[in-house]
Each structure stands twice: as structure tokens, then as C-alpha cells.
Scaffold this active site. Structure first.
Site, PDB file in Angstrom:
ATOM      1  CB  THR A 121      -0.891  -0.012   1.249  1.00 16.78           C
ATOM      2  OG1 THR A 121      -1.654  -1.216   1.225  1.00 16.78           O
ATOM      3  CG2 THR A 121      -1.832   1.191   1.271  1.00 16.78           C
ATOM      4  CD  GLU A 146      -3.938  -9.127  -1.271  1.00 13.23           C
ATOM      5  OE1 GLU A 146      -3.290  -9.581  -2.230  1.00 13.23           O
ATOM      6  OE2 GLU A 146      -5.092  -9.504  -0.985  1.00 13.23           O
ATOM      7  CB  CYS A 260      -4.344  -1.881   7.121  1.00 16.49           C
ATOM      8  SG  CYS A 260      -3.388  -3.390   6.896  1.00 16.49           S
ATOM      9  NE  ARG A 330       0.928  -4.950  12.171  1.00 17.63           N
ATOM     10  CZ  ARG A 330       0.900  -5.127  10.855  1.00 17.63           C
ATOM     11  NH1 ARG A 330       1.766  -4.498  10.080  1.00 17.63           N
ATOM     12  NH2 ARG A 330       0.013  -5.939  10.314  1.00 17.63           N
TER      13      ARG A 330
END
Ligand code: UGA
Length: 440
Positions: A121, A146, A260, A330
Site C-alpha cells: 500500500t 491487495e 492498515c 499493531r
């Protein structure tokens, strides 16, 4: 086809194993020797359903191997770049050093007619930076983002809901070759969208920005519900019946985390500002702010429920992963809540079915234990990750082991009435407190 996958983290390890499972000959390459050794023995470095089986099958069939040597990419005709783009230290933009290094390391191994396929990304404009260097090797560059979700990564990779190829205008060769790589998915019905580099890069970040916005929208409604006596879960059900809105990603709670969504909306904002279009996505700063406020609200609720102070109160924190079916901590809201409560002097005992090892590495100061250890004599129970084992807890049984029957449901995943009926004081996010103790 002979394929190399550069970077064997969450994305690359799943991608390599999944491509091997559909019949390709794959080498996964990573600079981390320990990771490569584990993967080579069929051991998944992350908790991801179906990944261990997929690794073992690929390795046993001799279609999958892992290496630290970039020279092992030489034989491949398609090279996927699947390294991470974490948030840069001290800024909200993406750290591109791993992508830059992956490109410069793999390019000497790339030969005429090969494809170099970016999956990471990245900020819009990245592919264009690498085009010349790839074409100088007689190779073709594709940007192929993805969309896999952790917890469903193998399934999402083998049966993607869409495939996006960003190519140089008219590069039929690249399209056909990538169609061969994804032949199984395409035959099974995955649509293919062929476009330019910028659109492909933007599809990825805008998809994540939309999902983050949807979650923060419902969490903003939760904030309003909290001061008006409304119930955000009922509200979500009601608006979700409108097919244009849809019920998915409308679960109000402690908010989004993971590797993300949070960093992607920040990097998108930073990139838009660089492009002189900061105002176009300025709302994403609000999306981020709403999201972070929900963590504070959970801590506030626990404090309110405990009579104004958590100091020296035992708090059972159920969940540390950023979502169920993952060991990823995370930017995890759950771990953040545990750390904040601990910082306020609560005796936190945190637990998680999969994420305790990762959480301990980041926050060794926290006390970790089993679910039983966390619940024993607890003054309050906080459910922060909606693992099935927490959703399925029997309120009557848990009532017998805690000191005070107070539960804060930070994912709105418990049956509020059942907990209240069993004598609990139940507090969800964006809904009213149900006081079962008074009723009993
Ligand atoms: C996300 C996207 O969903 C994927 O499509 C994308 O490929 C991936 O990021 C990526 O960029 O690699 P993921 O981070 O695995 O996938 O997790 P999600 O399932 O999207 O959940 C993100 C967070 O939102 C979690 O913390 C989850 O608990 C939270 N969430 C989700 C809510 O708070 N409410 C909801 O209704 C849904």
C-alpha cells in the site's frame, strides 16, 4: 509460473503460500533470517487461520520455498513486492524505505519480459517513480493492490472479490501475464479492473479510507447516543437495512486499529497535502480523532463504573488483538485501553487467546494471565476484542468468580439483557447502562 515474493510479512507470506496452493512455483524472500527459517519449516510467524496448512502443503509439494538471498528471485518471471509501508516515525506519512530497498535489490535479478508487481500500500505516484528503472530491464511494471483482511487472509487471497491491475497504457502483455498468475481466481469469477498506476494506488487507499470513515461515522453516532439516551446498535441495525448503507462495518465500539486502517488514512492525508489537495481528505483527520476518542471513552466508562477512580481496582481486560482471529497488536485499541488503565493505577490483568506474546513484547509492564486469572476477584471486566470465547462467556458463571459484577462491553458484542438479567451492571458504547444489580 515461477514467481518471487519479496517481503514475507502478513501480506507476503500469505501471498506466497496462496500462489503455491494454486499451482505456481514460488520463492518467498525476506531479510529476516528467523522468519525465513520458520517459514521454511512450515511454521507461520503470525496467527492466521489456514496459513500453516497452506505453507506445509506448498513446501511438501516442492512448490514453495523461502530464502534470504535476493539472487533466488533470478529464475522467477513475476516478482511481487509485498513489503510493509508503516507510518514514519515522527510524521503521518508512509515510510517508503522498505519498498525503495525491495525495488533496488530485486531489479538486478529482473530479466527481459519479467513482470514486477507492486502489492504494498503506497502513496499515489509511487509506481511512476519506479517505471523507468523497471522498463530499463526490459520488464513490465504493474500495481496490483491487495485487499485481504487479517483473519481471512488465505481465503481473501485465493478468492479475491476483485483484482485491480494498474498498468502502463496498452500493456496487454502485462495484463495477460498477470491473468495467468490469477487464472484460478478469474475462472472462479473474480472481476478484473485494468487501469492506470494512479487509479490502482488510489483504489487501495480510498477503500481503506471509506471503511475507516464508515466505522467512525457509527462511532460518532455512538457519541450522540450517549448524551441522548439512544441506542447505537439499534440505530445501526435500522440504517443498515437500507441496502445503500448496509449493516457491515457499522459496529460501534472502541474503534479501528491494526497495521492498515489507521496508518493508511494518515498517509493518505499526508500525500493529499503534498499534492496541494489537503482539504479534499481533511475529514480523515476527524475520522482519526473520533476513532482515538473512543479509546478514551472506554477508559472513562470503566472509571465511572468504578465510582470515579480505577486506582488499585482489579480490571480484567479481555482481548489485546486489534480484532478477533488475529495475534496482531499493531495500533490495537484493546492493548491501548489496557495500557491506559494500567497507567491510571488499575491492577490490570490482560488476556487474549493469541496476542499475549506480541502484546508482552510491546508492553512488558502489563500483567498478563489466563481468562480465569483475569476474571478472579475482578472489580470490573472490560471486553475489548470480540473473540468468540468472550462473546460466549456465561454471565452467571462469571458472576460467581468476580468481586463486583461490572462489565464494560467495548465492542457491543455481549447480550446486554442476558448480562443484566444475571445481575451485572452492563455498560456498552453508545447505549445506556443496564443495571442488573438493582433489578435483582
Ligand atoms: C483492512 C481492510 O478491511 C482490508 O480490505 C485491507 O486489505 C487491509 O486493511 C489492508 O490494508 O491490508 P484489516 O486491517 O485486516 O483489513 O481489518 P478490518 O477487518 O478491516 O478491521 C479493521 C479494524 O476495524 C479492526 O480493529 C476492527 O475491530 C474494526 N472494526 C471493523 C470496527 O470497529 N467496527 C466494524 O464495524 C468493523
Amino acid at each position: 509460473m515461477k514467481i518471487s515474493v519479496i517481503g514475507c510479512g502478513y501480506l507476503g507470506s500469505v501471498h506466497a503460500a496462496s500462489l503455491a496452493s494454486v499451482g505456481h512455483d514460488v520463492v518467498g524472500i525476506d531479510v529476516d533470517t528467523a522468519k525465513v527459517n520458520a517459514l521454511s519449516r512450515g511454521r507461520s510467524p503470525i496467527f492466521e487461520p489456514d496459513l500453516p496448512e497452506s505453507l506445509v502443503t506448498g513446501i511438501d509439494a516442492r512448490r514453495l520455498r523461502f530464502s534470504t538471498e535476493m539472487a533466488d528471485a533470478r529464475e522467477a518471471e513475476v516478482h511481487f513486492i509485498a513489503v510493509g509501508t508503516p507510518q514514519s516515525a515522527g510524521s503521518s506519512s508512509a515510510d517508503m524505505s522498505f519498498v525503495d530497498r525491495a525495488f533496488s535489490d530485486v531489479l538486478p535479478q529482473v530479466t527481459e519480459g519479467d513482470l514486477v508487481v507492486g502489492k504494498s500500500t503506497v502513496p499515489v505516484g509511487t509506481a511512476e517513480r519506479f517505471r523507468e528503472a523497471v522498463e530499463a530491464r526490459g520488464a513490465h511494471l504493474v500495481w496490483n493492490p491487495e485487499f485481504l483482511r487479517e483473519g481471512f487472509a488465505v481465503k481473501d487471497t485465493i478468492e479475491p472479490d476483485r483484482l485491480v491491475y494498474g498498468v502502463t497504457d496498452g500493456d496487454e502483455y502485462a495484463v495477460e501475464k498477470l491473468n495467468e498468475v490469477y487464472a484460478t481466481a478469474i475462472e472462479a469469477g473474480s472481476p478484473v479492473i485494468v487501469t492506470d498506476f494512479a487509479t490502482a494506488e488510489l483504489v487501495k487507499v480510498s477503500a481503506n479510507a471509506f471503511l475507516a470513515t464508515k466505522i467512525s461515522f457509527i462511532n460518532a453516532m455512538a457519541e450522540i447516543a450517549e448524551v441522548t439516551g439512544a441506542d447505537v446498535t439499534k440505530l445501526a441495525d435500522a440504517i443498515g437495512y437500507d441496502k445503500r448503507i448496509g449493516r457491515k462495518f457499522l459496529n460501534a465500539g472502541v474503534g479501528f486499529g491494526g497495521g492498515c486502517l489507521p496508518k493508511d488514512i494518515r498517509a493518505f492525508t499526508a500525500r493529499a497535502e503534498e499534492l496541494g489537495r489537503g482539504e479534499s481528505v481533511a475529514f480523515l483527520k476527524e475520522v482519526d480523532a473520533i476513532n482515538l476518542r473512543r479509546r478514551e471513552r472506554v477508559v472513562e466508562l470503566v472509571t465511572e463504573e468504578l465510582g470515579g477512580s480505577v486506582f488499585q481496582k482489579k480490571v480484567a481486560v479481555l482481548g489485546l488483538a486489534f480484532k478477533p482471529n488475529s495475534d496482531d497488536v499493531r495500533d490495537s485499541p484493546a492493548l491501548d485501553v489496557a495500557v491506559r488503565l494500567n497507567g491510571l493505577g488499575a491492577n490490570v490483568v490482560a488476556t487474549d487467546p493469541q496476542a499475549m506474546k506480541n502484546a508482552r513484547q510491546l508492553h512488558p509492564q502489563l500483567v498478563y494471565g489466563s481468562t480465569e486469572e483475569a476474571l478472579a476477584d475482578a472489580d470490573a471486566v472490560v471486553v475489548v476484542t470480540e473473540w468468540p470465547e468472550y462473546k460466549d462467556l456465561d454471565p452467571a458463571t462469571v458472576h460467581r468468580v468476580v468481586r463486583t459484577p461490572i462489565v464494560v462491553d467495548a465492542r457491543n458484542c455481549l447480550d446486554a439483557d442476558a448480562w443484566a438479567d444475571a445481575g451485572w451492571e452492563y455498560a456498552g458504547l453508545g447505549r445506556q447502562v443496564k443495571n442488573g444489580r438493582r433489578a435483582n
